[in-house]
Design a protein around this motif. Structure first.
Motif, PDB file in Angstrom:
ATOM      1  N   ILE A  65      73.853  39.525   1.102  1.00 56.43           N
ATOM      2  CA  ILE A  65      73.826  40.982   1.099  1.00 56.43           C
ATOM      3  C   ILE A  65      73.912  41.539   2.516  1.00 56.43           C
ATOM      4  CG2 ILE A  65      71.296  40.991   1.121  1.00 56.43           C
ATOM      5  CD1 ILE A  65      71.419  43.532  -0.629  1.00 56.43           C
ATOM      6  N   ILE A  66      74.604  42.654   2.633  1.00 55.97           N
ATOM      7  CA  ILE A  66      74.597  43.443   3.864  1.00 55.97           C
ATOM      8  C   ILE A  66      74.419  44.899   3.451  1.00 55.97           C
ATOM      9  CG2 ILE A  66      75.887  44.235   5.888  1.00 55.97           C
ATOM     10  CD1 ILE A  66      77.298  41.536   5.941  1.00 55.97           C
ATOM     11  N   THR A  67      73.463  45.560   4.072  1.00 55.29           N
ATOM     12  CA  THR A  67      73.132  46.946   3.757  1.00 55.29           C
ATOM     13  C   THR A  67      73.474  47.843   4.935  1.00 55.29           C
ATOM     14  OG1 THR A  67      71.311  46.172   2.364  1.00 55.29           O
ATOM     15  CG2 THR A  67      71.237  48.477   3.043  1.00 55.29           C
ATOM     16  N   LYS A 118      61.626  45.789   5.953  1.00 48.25           N
ATOM     17  CA  LYS A 118      62.316  44.759   6.731  1.00 48.25           C
ATOM     18  C   LYS A 118      61.979  43.390   6.139  1.00 48.25           C
ATOM     19  CE  LYS A 118      63.376  47.882   9.903  1.00 48.25           C
ATOM     20  NZ  LYS A 118      64.448  48.751   9.478  1.00 48.25           N
ATOM     21  N   ASP A 119      62.757  42.383   6.536  1.00 45.39           N
ATOM     22  CA  ASP A 119      62.464  41.026   6.067  1.00 45.39           C
ATOM     23  C   ASP A 119      62.528  40.002   7.193  1.00 45.39           C
ATOM     24  OD1 ASP A 119      65.183  41.022   6.435  1.00 45.39           O
ATOM     25  OD2 ASP A 119      65.681  40.487   4.371  1.00 45.39           O
ATOM     26  N   LYS A 120      62.368  40.466   8.419  1.00 44.02           N
ATOM     27  CA  LYS A 120      62.312  39.554   9.565  1.00 44.02           C
ATOM     28  C   LYS A 120      60.847  39.346   9.940  1.00 44.02           C
ATOM     29  CE  LYS A 120      66.789  39.265  10.145  1.00 44.02           C
ATOM     30  NZ  LYS A 120      67.289  38.900   8.825  1.00 44.02           N
ATOM     31  N   GLY A 121      60.421  38.106   9.961  1.00 45.66           N
ATOM     32  CA  GLY A 121      59.025  37.789  10.250  1.00 45.66           C
ATOM     33  C   GLY A 121      58.260  37.569   8.956  1.00 45.66           C
ATOM     34  N   LYS A 122      57.241  36.742   9.037  1.00 48.88           N
ATOM     35  CA  LYS A 122      56.508  36.320   7.837  1.00 48.88           C
ATOM     36  C   LYS A 122      55.829  37.487   7.109  1.00 48.88           C
ATOM     37  CE  LYS A 122      53.360  32.796   6.173  1.00 48.88           C
ATOM     38  NZ  LYS A 122      52.561  31.627   6.474  1.00 48.88           N
ATOM     39  N   THR A 126      56.946  38.840   3.419  1.00 54.76           N
ATOM     40  CA  THR A 126      55.989  38.805   2.310  1.00 54.76           C
ATOM     41  C   THR A 126      55.892  40.177   1.647  1.00 54.76           C
ATOM     42  OG1 THR A 126      54.728  37.022   3.332  1.00 54.76           O
ATOM     43  CG2 THR A 126      53.576  38.355   1.687  1.00 54.76           C
ATOM     44  N   LEU A 127      55.815  41.234   2.450  1.00 54.65           N
ATOM     45  CA  LEU A 127      55.752  42.587   1.906  1.00 54.65           C
ATOM     46  C   LEU A 127      57.028  42.902   1.124  1.00 54.65           C
ATOM     47  CD1 LEU A 127      54.428  45.344   1.537  1.00 54.65           C
ATOM     48  CD2 LEU A 127      55.376  46.011   3.764  1.00 54.65           C
ATOM     49  N   MET A 128      58.185  42.528   1.676  1.00 53.45           N
ATOM     50  CA  MET A 128      59.465  42.766   1.003  1.00 53.45           C
ATOM     51  C   MET A 128      59.492  42.067  -0.353  1.00 53.45           C
ATOM     52  SD  MET A 128      62.659  44.002   1.015  1.00 53.45           S
ATOM     53  CE  MET A 128      63.604  44.165   2.531  1.00 53.45           C
ATOM     54  N   THR A 129      59.080  40.803  -0.385  1.00 53.09           N
ATOM     55  CA  THR A 129      59.070  40.042  -1.644  1.00 53.09           C
ATOM     56  C   THR A 129      58.102  40.662  -2.641  1.00 53.09           C
ATOM     57  OG1 THR A 129      59.671  38.033  -0.467  1.00 53.09           O
ATOM     58  CG2 THR A 129      58.739  37.755  -2.665  1.00 53.09           C
ATOM     59  N   ASP A 130      56.931  41.094  -2.177  1.00 54.27           N
ATOM     60  CA  ASP A 130      55.961  41.755  -3.057  1.00 54.27           C
ATOM     61  C   ASP A 130      56.551  43.025  -3.660  1.00 54.27           C
ATOM     62  OD1 ASP A 130      54.138  39.755  -2.513  1.00 54.27           O
ATOM     63  OD2 ASP A 130      52.905  40.976  -1.155  1.00 54.27           O
ATOM     64  N   LYS A 131      57.244  43.817  -2.836  1.00 47.54           N
ATOM     65  CA  LYS A 131      57.880  45.053  -3.312  1.00 47.54           C
ATOM     66  C   LYS A 131      59.003  44.741  -4.302  1.00 47.54           C
ATOM     67  CE  LYS A 131      55.805  48.639  -1.668  1.00 47.54           C
ATOM     68  NZ  LYS A 131      55.361  49.746  -2.535  1.00 47.54           N
TER      69      LYS A 131
END
Length: 141
Positions: A65-67, A118-122, A126-131
């Motif tokens: 994906i690219i946004t 964002k999805d850079k950094g742990k 984690t927040l992105m995956t939770d959302k």
């Protein structure tokens, strides 16, 4: 009039449940306190997305994906989200899910980027995956 549109570029892909998906994406945007003006999802091939990655981001790698955030107004969604159907299908095999669920995860992932996640950094990842999981659970398909 707010609009969510789906397009194919260099692939033949038929997305099921388009009206329900549009409602789900719009409700995600509104729940996060944003307004929707225009959001385009472009389903494409690996090679097509690689070309975009090289041309616009100077990355010589395949990605799913690219946004592109095209809004200049805070809390207003105007964007283009390019999704490699080949990568999505490969990811579905890797994560042992079906293609449609993986497409939905990628759709909401790109939407969350436009909502400031964002999805850079742990911690951010984690927040992105939770959302992603939160909003995937809200799908009515």
């Amino acid at each position: 009039m707010p609009a969510i549109s789906f397009f194919n570029e260099s692939v033949s892909y038929k997305l099921p449940n388009k009206l329900k998906l549009k409602k789900w994406i719009k409700s995600t945007i509104e729940k996060e306190g944003y307004n929707l003006e225009q959001l385009n999802f472009i389903f494409c091939s690996d090679e097509y997305l690689l070309g975009i990655n090289q041309q616009f981001l100077n990355h010589d790698t395949y990605t799913d994906i690219i946004t592109f955030d095209n809004s200049e107004v805070e809390k207003l969604i105007i964007g283009d989200i390019f999704i490699s159907i080949e990568r999505v299908k490969e990811n579905a095999k890797i994560y042992k899910t079906n293609d449609f669920d993986e497409v939905c995860r990628i759709i909401i992932h790109g939407t969350l980027h436009l909502l400031g996640y964002k999805d850079k950094g742990k911690i951010a990842k984690t927040l992105m995956t939770d959302k992603e999981n939160e909003y995937l659970a809200m799908r009515e398909l």
